[in-house]
Design an enzyme around this catalytic site. Structure first.
Site, PDB file in Angstrom:
ATOM      1  N   PRO A 157       0.849  -1.191   0.000  1.00  0.00           N
ATOM      2  CA  PRO A 157       0.000   0.000   0.000  1.00  0.00           C
ATOM      3  C   PRO A 157       0.884   1.239   0.000  1.00  0.00           C
ATOM      4  O   PRO A 157       2.075   1.174   0.311  1.00  0.00           O
ATOM      5  CB  PRO A 157      -0.773  -0.118   1.322  1.00  0.00           C
ATOM      6  N   GLU A 159       2.652   4.503   1.269  1.00  0.00           N
ATOM      7  CA  GLU A 159       3.145   4.893   2.603  1.00  0.00           C
ATOM      8  C   GLU A 159       2.214   5.912   3.258  1.00  0.00           C
ATOM      9  O   GLU A 159       2.299   6.151   4.462  1.00  0.00           O
ATOM     10  CB  GLU A 159       4.582   5.426   2.504  1.00  0.00           C
ATOM     11  N   SER A 208       1.007   7.647  -9.837  1.00  0.00           N
ATOM     12  CA  SER A 208       1.264   8.745 -10.774  1.00  0.00           C
ATOM     13  C   SER A 208       1.926   8.243 -12.057  1.00  0.00           C
ATOM     14  O   SER A 208       2.554   7.176 -12.081  1.00  0.00           O
ATOM     15  CB  SER A 208       2.175   9.771 -10.100  1.00  0.00           C
ATOM     16  N   GLU A 229      -2.383   1.962 -13.729  1.00  0.00           N
ATOM     17  CA  GLU A 229      -3.555   2.846 -13.640  1.00  0.00           C
ATOM     18  C   GLU A 229      -3.045   4.176 -13.116  1.00  0.00           C
ATOM     19  O   GLU A 229      -2.667   4.290 -11.944  1.00  0.00           O
ATOM     20  CB  GLU A 229      -4.610   2.248 -12.710  1.00  0.00           C
ATOM     21  N   CYS A 263      -8.443  10.095  -9.114  1.00  0.00           N
ATOM     22  CA  CYS A 263      -7.902  10.001 -10.476  1.00  0.00           C
ATOM     23  C   CYS A 263      -8.951  10.471 -11.473  1.00  0.00           C
ATOM     24  O   CYS A 263      -8.619  10.975 -12.533  1.00  0.00           O
ATOM     25  CB  CYS A 263      -7.475   8.575 -10.774  1.00  0.00           C
ATOM     26  N   GLU A 360      -2.178  17.279 -14.167  1.00  0.00           N
ATOM     27  CA  GLU A 360      -3.062  16.856 -13.086  1.00  0.00           C
ATOM     28  C   GLU A 360      -2.869  17.762 -11.857  1.00  0.00           C
ATOM     29  O   GLU A 360      -1.744  17.988 -11.422  1.00  0.00           O
ATOM     30  CB  GLU A 360      -2.743  15.404 -12.722  1.00  0.00           C
TER      31      GLU A 360
HETATM   32  P1  NAD Z   1       2.785   7.740  -6.489  1.00  0.00           P
HETATM   33  O1  NAD Z   1       3.172   7.428  -7.896  1.00  0.00           O
HETATM   34  O2  NAD Z   1       3.537   8.791  -5.769  1.00  0.00           O
HETATM   35  O3  NAD Z   1       2.882   6.420  -5.584  1.00  0.00           O
HETATM   36  C1  NAD Z   1       2.176   5.244  -5.915  1.00  0.00           C
HETATM   37  C2  NAD Z   1       2.861   4.042  -5.280  1.00  0.00           C
HETATM   38  O4  NAD Z   1       4.128   3.840  -5.897  1.00  0.00           O
HETATM   39  C3  NAD Z   1       3.125   4.196  -3.783  1.00  0.00           C
HETATM   40  O5  NAD Z   1       2.800   2.994  -3.141  1.00  0.00           O
HETATM   41  C4  NAD Z   1       4.618   4.488  -3.743  1.00  0.00           C
HETATM   42  O6  NAD Z   1       5.223   4.100  -2.535  1.00  0.00           O
HETATM   43  C5  NAD Z   1       5.115   3.640  -4.893  1.00  0.00           C
HETATM   44  N1  NAD Z   1       6.420   4.020  -5.445  1.00  0.00           N
HETATM   45  C6  NAD Z   1       6.989   5.244  -5.490  1.00  0.00           C
HETATM   46  N2  NAD Z   1       8.186   5.185  -6.123  1.00  0.00           N
HETATM   47  C7  NAD Z   1       8.383   3.894  -6.482  1.00  0.00           C
HETATM   48  C8  NAD Z   1       9.414   3.198  -7.165  1.00  0.00           C
HETATM   49  N3  NAD Z   1      10.518   3.828  -7.615  1.00  0.00           N
HETATM   50  N4  NAD Z   1       9.276   1.870  -7.390  1.00  0.00           N
HETATM   51  C9  NAD Z   1       8.175   1.227  -6.978  1.00  0.00           C
HETATM   52  N5  NAD Z   1       7.158   1.817  -6.308  1.00  0.00           N
HETATM   53  C10 NAD Z   1       7.247   3.150  -6.063  1.00  0.00           C
HETATM   54  O7  NAD Z   1       1.233   8.093  -6.545  1.00  0.00           O
HETATM   55  P2  NAD Z   1       0.251   8.493  -5.337  1.00  0.00           P
HETATM   56  O8  NAD Z   1       0.555   9.875  -4.875  1.00  0.00           O
HETATM   57  O9  NAD Z   1       0.211   7.401  -4.340  1.00  0.00           O
HETATM   58  O10 NAD Z   1      -1.161   8.471  -6.052  1.00  0.00           O
HETATM   59  C11 NAD Z   1      -1.674   9.558  -6.775  1.00  0.00           C
HETATM   60  C12 NAD Z   1      -1.708   9.261  -8.251  1.00  0.00           C
HETATM   61  O11 NAD Z   1      -2.400   8.039  -8.481  1.00  0.00           O
HETATM   62  C13 NAD Z   1      -2.444  10.303  -9.063  1.00  0.00           C
HETATM   63  O12 NAD Z   1      -1.741  10.577 -10.237  1.00  0.00           O
HETATM   64  C14 NAD Z   1      -3.779   9.615  -9.386  1.00  0.00           C
HETATM   65  O13 NAD Z   1      -4.406  10.103 -10.531  1.00  0.00           O
HETATM   66  C15 NAD Z   1      -3.337   8.201  -9.542  1.00  0.00           C
HETATM   67  N6  NAD Z   1      -4.465   7.283  -9.374  1.00  0.00           N
HETATM   68  C16 NAD Z   1      -4.934   6.620 -10.466  1.00  0.00           C
HETATM   69  C17 NAD Z   1      -6.014   5.775 -10.341  1.00  0.00           C
HETATM   70  C18 NAD Z   1      -6.567   5.052 -11.536  1.00  0.00           C
HETATM   71  O14 NAD Z   1      -7.391   4.168 -11.343  1.00  0.00           O
HETATM   72  N7  NAD Z   1      -6.173   5.358 -12.765  1.00  0.00           N
HETATM   73  C19 NAD Z   1      -6.628   5.592  -9.098  1.00  0.00           C
HETATM   74  C20 NAD Z   1      -6.127   6.262  -8.007  1.00  0.00           C
HETATM   75  C21 NAD Z   1      -5.033   7.118  -8.144  1.00  0.00           C
END
Ligand code: NAD
Length: 457
Positions: A157, A159, A208, A229, A263, A360
């Site tokens: 999940p 952090e 993201s 996603e 999202c 975004e």
């Molecule tokens: P994020 O990309 O910052 O983090 C997502 C996950 O990736 C976290 O669990 C994080 O710890 C992990 N992560 C970060 N760096 C990593 C790496 N180098 N290697 C592997 N894992 C890594 O995104 P966020 O802030 O958690 O979520 C927001 C984003 O999610 C927004 O852009 C939103 O639009 C998108 N989102 C999309 C959907 C969809 O269904 N399309 C749904 C919800 C959120």
């Protein structure tokens, strides 16, 4: 061992300290999942379904405490936290009702002693790296169908929603899913990167675009099944024949619900010039009526910004829009702390030179642009690298369908927005991602087809 401090974004207070999974513990957990998966795949589907039913019952029984945790660590208004938990139930029901059919073996040819059948084998050990904004939805869109189809799940999940992630894992364990089959990992990007280094059969990511690209690059040489996603810049067009008041109220909700951190939040609005002013007046009045503040209060609508760095993104979009001539009608600034707060913000006189209309926002901020024709609206809706959702408000279904057929988006809406259905595939076009969850295809995506050629001796 490194520690993750979970903070309440509404107050800044530390809520919990959790041990983080490092490379060594991640490798141990991945090996244990690999060893445990075959027995889980061999468990009759009715037993796996029974475990998911017990998980569902526990979610219902514990809604109050689960919602309180979600509000505490994400800053989501408590009513919306409860809505998320309640909204998870029909998703679970859909997966449970359709799992058997989705993976049933099927005879497609039977003649002269030769039979051909299509089966659906589990992928094996799948990893789920997840976002924080709807942790129950984005987590369980993967976890539930992956488990039902016989996979082991390594679940990291966000952090920023780690306590909720641990609740999901605990409830599944208590429901009878073995600890080595449903495996939570705590930590941020480093733990995610450690997970990518393990032997996995599928990677299901929600987050993201920037992280999604990094993950795709990390896995590129290993040909692991990949679903991403990602974000969106979701547009809606309010046509000349729409009901301006109803559209304004619906879209204010679509833009600001979950404090704009969805999202599929409405992120750009195009309004026909003939009803622009009436729409804007009602939109701003609706937004100004939203109660901002203590997320634990039942009538709060706008909660905290979950990630502090997002405040700088919002500041930059506001400054850029103002510098380029946009008109600020309400908000446009941070609100005093402690915690991370941003005033609901509405701009008009925006255009596509502004970051506000291109990137975004992921916060309670929206631009409304005046348009003169359907064609102009469609061209502007498609002027984006994203393509998650798009909508049209009009009295005519035929016109909505004609316009939306021309828009590049995974989900399209007529007179509604910010809506997800378990029955329909959830997917993105362009930089909004690859692959899908939900729908019957979103069950099969956790399997690989197996072709059986069977000749009678
Ligand atoms: P994020 O990309 O910052 O983090 C997502 C996950 O990736 C976290 O669990 C994080 O710890 C992990 N992560 C970060 N760096 C990593 C790496 N180098 N290697 C592997 N894992 C890594 O995104 P966020 O802030 O958690 O979520 C927001 C984003 O999610 C927004 O852009 C939103 O639009 C998108 N989102 C999309 C959907 C969809 O269904 N399309 C749904 C919800 C959120």
């Amino acid at each position: 061992m490194p520690i993750l401090t979970v903070r309440n974004p509404a107050t800044g207070a530390a809520v919990a300290e959790l041990p983080v999974d490092d490379a060594a513990s991640t490798a141990r957990k991945a090996q244990a999942a690999r060893a445990a998966q075959p027995a889980w795949a061999a468990t009759p589907l009715r037993e796996r379904l029974a475990a998911i039913e017990r998980f569902r019952a526990a979610l219902v029984a514990q809604t109050d405490t689960l919602a309180a945790t979600l509000t505490n660590e994400v800053g989501k208004p408590i009513t919306q936290a409860r809505n998320e938990l309640n909204g998870l139930l029909p998703r679970i029901d859909f997966f449970a009702a359709h799992a058997a059919d989705a993976i049933a073996e099927q005879t497609v040819f039977d003649d002269a002693g030769m039979r051909e059948r299509i089966g659906h084998a589990p992928l094996g050990v799948v990893a789920n790296i997840s976002a924080w904004n709807y942790p129950y939805f984005v987590g369980c869109n993967v976890i539930v169908p992956a488990l039902l189809t016989g996979n082991a799940v390594l679940y990291k999940p966000s952090e920023f929603a780690a306590l909720t992630g641990l609740h999901i894992a605990r409830l599944l364990h208590e429901a009878g899913v073995p600890g080595d089959v449903m495996v939570p990992l705590v930590g941020g990007g480093e733990t995610g990167a450690a997970l990518l280094a393990q032997r996995i059969d599928g990677l299901f990511f929600t987050g993201s675009h920037a992280t999604g690209v990094r993950i795709a690059q990390a896995l590129a040489a290993r040909l692991v099944k990949l679903q991403l996603e990602l974000g969106g810049k979701d547009p809606t067009y309010v046509r000349a024949d729409a009901d301006a008041k109803a559209a304004a109220e619906s879209l204010a909700d679509g833009a600001m619900y979950n404090t704009g951190q969805s999202c599929c939040s409405v992120e750009r609005i195009y309004v026909h010039e003939s009803l622009h002013d009436a729409f804007v007046e009602r939109f701003v009045a609706t937004v100004e009526g939203f109660k901002v503040g203590d997320p634990t209060a039942a009538d709060t609508y706008i909660g905290a910004i979950t990630r502090a760095p997002q405040l700088a993104v919002l500041d930059a979009q506001v400054a850029d829009a103002v510098a380029k001539g946009a008109r600020l009608l309400t908000g446009g600034r941070r609100l005093p702390g402690p915690g991370n707060w941003y005033a609901p913000t509405v701009f008009t006189q925006v255009d596509h030179t502004m970051e506000l209309m291109r990137e975004e926002s992921f916060g309670p901020i929206i631009g409304i642009q005046k348009v003169r024709s359907d064609d102009e609206a469609v061209a502007l809706m498609n002027d984006t690298r994203y393509g998650l959702t798009a909508g049209v408000y009009t009295r005519s279904e035929a016109t909505a369908r004609e316009l939306l057929a021309r828009v590049n988006a995974g989900s399209v809406y007529w007179n509604c927005c910010d809506r997800v259905s378990p029955r329909l595939p959830w997917s993105g076009v362009g930089d909004s991602g690859i692959g899908l969850t939900l729908s019957v295809d979103g069950i099969r995506t956790f399997t690989r087809p197996k072709a059986w050629h069977l000749r009678q001796p």
